[in-house]
Every structure is written in structure tokens, then in C-alpha cells.
Scaffold this motif. Sequence first.
Motif, mmCIF file in Angstrom:
data_model
loop_
_atom_site.group_PDB
_atom_site.id
_atom_site.type_symbol
_atom_site.label_atom_id
_atom_site.label_comp_id
_atom_site.label_asym_id
_atom_site.label_seq_id
_atom_site.Cartn_x
_atom_site.Cartn_y
_atom_site.Cartn_z
ATOM 1 N N VAL A 131 0.817 -1.208 0.000
ATOM 2 C CA VAL A 131 0.000 0.000 0.000
ATOM 3 C C VAL A 131 0.857 1.268 0.000
ATOM 4 N N LYS A 132 2.070 1.205 0.546
ATOM 5 C CA LYS A 132 2.924 2.394 0.570
ATOM 6 C C LYS A 132 3.302 2.858 -0.838
ATOM 7 N N SER A 133 3.131 2.001 -1.828
ATOM 8 C CA SER A 133 3.424 2.384 -3.210
ATOM 9 C C SER A 133 2.192 2.916 -3.936
ATOM 10 N N TYR A 134 1.039 2.951 -3.278
ATOM 11 C CA TYR A 134 -0.213 3.371 -3.906
ATOM 12 C C TYR A 134 -0.248 4.885 -4.122
ATOM 13 N N SER A 135 -0.988 5.286 -5.132
ATOM 14 C CA SER A 135 -1.271 6.709 -5.343
ATOM 15 C C SER A 135 -2.274 7.177 -4.285
ATOM 16 N N MET A 136 -2.424 8.510 -4.184
ATOM 17 C CA MET A 136 -3.387 9.071 -3.234
ATOM 18 C C MET A 136 -4.797 8.546 -3.506
ATOM 19 N N GLY A 137 -5.176 8.495 -4.787
ATOM 20 C CA GLY A 137 -6.509 8.019 -5.134
ATOM 21 C C GLY A 137 -6.731 6.572 -4.742
ATOM 22 N N MET A 138 -5.713 5.725 -4.941
ATOM 23 C CA MET A 138 -5.834 4.311 -4.573
ATOM 24 C C MET A 138 -5.954 4.160 -3.060
ATOM 25 N N ARG A 139 -5.225 4.995 -2.304
ATOM 26 C CA ARG A 139 -5.341 4.929 -0.834
ATOM 27 C C ARG A 139 -6.734 5.349 -0.384
ATOM 28 N N GLN A 140 -7.273 6.375 -1.043
ATOM 29 C CA GLN A 140 -8.625 6.805 -0.683
ATOM 30 C C GLN A 140 -9.644 5.711 -0.979
ATOM 31 N N ARG A 141 -9.475 5.030 -2.111
ATOM 32 C CA ARG A 141 -10.371 3.930 -2.445
ATOM 33 C C ARG A 141 -10.281 2.827 -1.395
ATOM 34 N N LEU A 142 -9.062 2.499 -0.997
ATOM 35 C CA LEU A 142 -8.892 1.459 0.020
ATOM 36 C C LEU A 142 -9.458 1.923 1.356
ATOM 37 N N GLY A 143 -9.276 3.203 1.679
ATOM 38 C CA GLY A 143 -9.854 3.726 2.918
ATOM 39 C C GLY A 143 -11.366 3.611 2.931
ATOM 40 N N ILE A 144 -11.994 3.860 1.793
ATOM 41 C CA ILE A 144 -13.448 3.703 1.700
ATOM 42 C C ILE A 144 -13.831 2.234 1.847
ATOM 43 N N ALA A 145 -13.029 1.338 1.265
ATOM 44 C CA ALA A 145 -13.294 -0.099 1.421
ATOM 45 C C ALA A 145 -13.223 -0.500 2.887
ATOM 46 N N VAL A 146 -12.243 0.042 3.615
ATOM 47 C CA VAL A 146 -12.124 -0.233 5.053
ATOM 48 C C VAL A 146 -13.375 0.248 5.787
ATOM 49 N N ALA A 147 -13.847 1.456 5.427
ATOM 50 C CA ALA A 147 -15.043 2.006 6.078
ATOM 51 C C ALA A 147 -16.284 1.175 5.777
ATOM 52 N N LEU A 148 -16.255 0.442 4.651
ATOM 53 C CA LEU A 148 -17.422 -0.353 4.249
ATOM 54 C C LEU A 148 -17.413 -1.764 4.831
ATOM 55 N N LEU A 149 -16.328 -2.144 5.513
ATOM 56 C CA LEU A 149 -16.308 -3.465 6.154
ATOM 57 C C LEU A 149 -17.455 -3.564 7.159
ATOM 58 N N GLY A 150 -18.166 -4.645 7.126
ATOM 59 C CA GLY A 150 -19.287 -4.819 8.038
ATOM 60 C C GLY A 150 -20.608 -4.322 7.483
ATOM 61 N N SER A 151 -20.616 -3.883 6.228
ATOM 62 C CA SER A 151 -21.851 -3.448 5.547
ATOM 63 C C SER A 151 -22.625 -2.405 6.346
ATOM 64 N N PRO A 152 -22.055 -1.202 6.526
ATOM 65 C CA PRO A 152 -22.746 -0.161 7.296
ATOM 66 C C PRO A 152 -23.967 0.380 6.565
ATOM 67 N N ASP A 153 -24.829 1.035 7.323
ATOM 68 C CA ASP A 153 -25.995 1.711 6.750
ATOM 69 C C ASP A 153 -25.665 3.147 6.363
ATOM 70 N N VAL A 154 -24.654 3.718 7.042
ATOM 71 C CA VAL A 154 -24.277 5.115 6.834
ATOM 72 C C VAL A 154 -22.773 5.186 6.600
ATOM 73 N N LEU A 155 -22.360 5.968 5.611
ATOM 74 C CA LEU A 155 -20.943 6.162 5.321
ATOM 75 C C LEU A 155 -20.599 7.626 5.556
ATOM 76 N N ILE A 156 -19.557 7.864 6.368
ATOM 77 C CA ILE A 156 -19.118 9.219 6.710
ATOM 78 C C ILE A 156 -17.744 9.452 6.104
ATOM 79 N N LEU A 157 -17.639 10.459 5.238
ATOM 80 C CA LEU A 157 -16.390 10.751 4.532
ATOM 81 C C LEU A 157 -16.002 12.203 4.764
ATOM 82 N N ASP A 158 -14.825 12.410 5.317
ATOM 83 C CA ASP A 158 -14.325 13.756 5.588
ATOM 84 C C ASP A 158 -13.252 14.107 4.562
ATOM 85 N N GLU A 159 -13.557 15.026 3.669
ATOM 86 C CA GLU A 159 -12.621 15.476 2.626
ATOM 87 C C GLU A 159 -12.042 14.314 1.811
#
Length: 308
Positions: A131-159
Motif C-alpha cells: 500500500v505504501k506504493s499506492y497513489s493518493m486516489g488508490m489509498r482513498q479507495r482502500l480507505g473507503i473499502a475499510v469504512a465499508l467493512l461490516g456493511s454499514p448503513d451510513v458512510l461518513i467521509l471527511d474530505e
Amino acid sequence: MTDCMIEICGLTKMYKSKTAVRNADLKIYRGEIVGIIGRNGAGKSTLLKMIGGLVYPTSGELHFFNRAAAGEQSFFERMGVLIENPGLYPNVSAYENLNLLAMAYGLGDRNAAIEKLLQLVGLDSKNTAKVKSYSMGMRQRLGIAVALLGSPDVLILDEPINGLDPQGIVEIRQLILELNTAGLTILISSHILEELSKIATKYVIIHQGEFIEVLSREELQQRCEERIELGVEEARAALPVLERELNITKYKVVDSRTVYVYDENIHIRQIVKVLSEQGIMIDSIAKHKQSLEQYFLERTESAGERHD
């Protein structure tokens, strides 16, 4: 869209003598994309942290699904949160990042869930790059995937698009819209206001910790809609002429001397011609279209003057 997912009532957060958020009231309904607009230090991140259960409010109440959140940690487990930089393990792959977190969460059938999430956010589960070789966009995508673990009903994204190049911004925007179409309710803050205007269904303008306006997409579009601003001696004398001669029905009387005309097929010269023929004096006339940034700056500047 009638189910109230989240309601905040008088929510306040103080850090010693500083009030980060003051008496915030808001209802968030199922399927909305709520855009939080504010300058740096306005209180956006603090607000999202309180809603996401990362910070305790000083006072006020949070209600999830019409029930008070106090003492109910299970409510916060139904939320996916990505605030500031995603907490990722830099020396392993995207798959391993999700696998480690899924094990910590005690999720069953991890492999299928991880494959689905990576596909959803546009990452390759077979990619073994660290992951340290990822672009900023790829890290953001992975961060969103992490936030989606557990199938939440609400997603909160700050910037979530902060620091991304134009292509990365487009990709994250498309991902957010896809997630919303799939049923997620989303809260998102952004400094790139024109980009936010392409996805949000409701807007909250926050300034110095206070909500100064909450409005729907339709309300914002109407306020920023292209219009002809007409200044006359008497609006009540001009309106019958505009209706009769030009069939104008979409207008707003601002005051006794000002009328806004919302009709893209009407030209300024037509209005000048018919009013002049009827002997109605025109004090001013101009076409106006306001951007989201202009509207935001006007609202926050006027709020700042009230605080001074």
C-alpha cells in the motif's frame, strides 16, 4: 425517502474554552447524500466525529433510527467512517489490509467479502503491491473499502477528494454515487464545492461551529439559478406587462422595486422593449448566475459580520 436515519438535537462540542460545534440540529434521511460545507476550522470534522461515535458531545442528543444513541454502541457499529487519512498498513497489500481488519472484526467468509469490496472500489484483489506504493486516489479507495467493512448503513467521509488529481476526483465521485445508488446514506465534507454540488442531495453550511443554513439540492439550484435581475420604479406595475406581453410566469418579487425573472428563453432586450413601450422606467437590468462558491462565500461572510 421518509426514514429518518440520524437526528441531532442541540449537539455541542467544547474543547476547554473553545466551542467547535454549537447547538447543531439536523435530520438525515435514508438515501440522502448530505454535503457539509465550511471553511477550515468551521467544525466539519468535529461534527462528523460526533455523529460517527469518535468524539463525545459536550451536550445535546444523537438519535439513530428514532432511538437515542446514548449508551448504544451498536448504533455506531452500523456506520462506516473515513475521517482525515485512512489508517492503513503500508507494508502489505490492499487485500491483506482488509483481511487483517476483517479478522479483528470477527467477520465470517472474509475472502468473499474482501473480493466484493475491492471490486466495488475499483481495486484488484490479486495486486500484491504494498500500500505504501499506492497513489493518493488508490489509498482513498482502500480507505473507503475499510469504512465499508461490516456493511454499514451510513458512510461518513471527511474530505475524501482532498489532494487528488482531476482523474482521481472523478473516480471517487463515481464511486460515491454508485454506493448511494446501492442504498447507502452518505455524509461528506469537501472544500471543492463545485464537485460537491454534483453529488449532494442536501447541504449544510457551517461557520464558526454554527449551522447557518440547511437546504436541499433543489433549493440551492433555485438560489443559484440563472436569472434576470430587474429593477423598476414599481414591481406591481411591471408584472402584468411581463405576464401579458412575454408570457413570463416564472419570477420572484424580491421587494417593491426588484423582480427576478427565471426564464432562459427571455432576453434582456425583450423586457426592455415591452416595459419601455408601456412607459415603465427601468432602473437596472442584468443577467446573473451564482456559483456554489459565491453563494457559500456570501452566506459565511454575512454570518461572520453578525459574529463580529
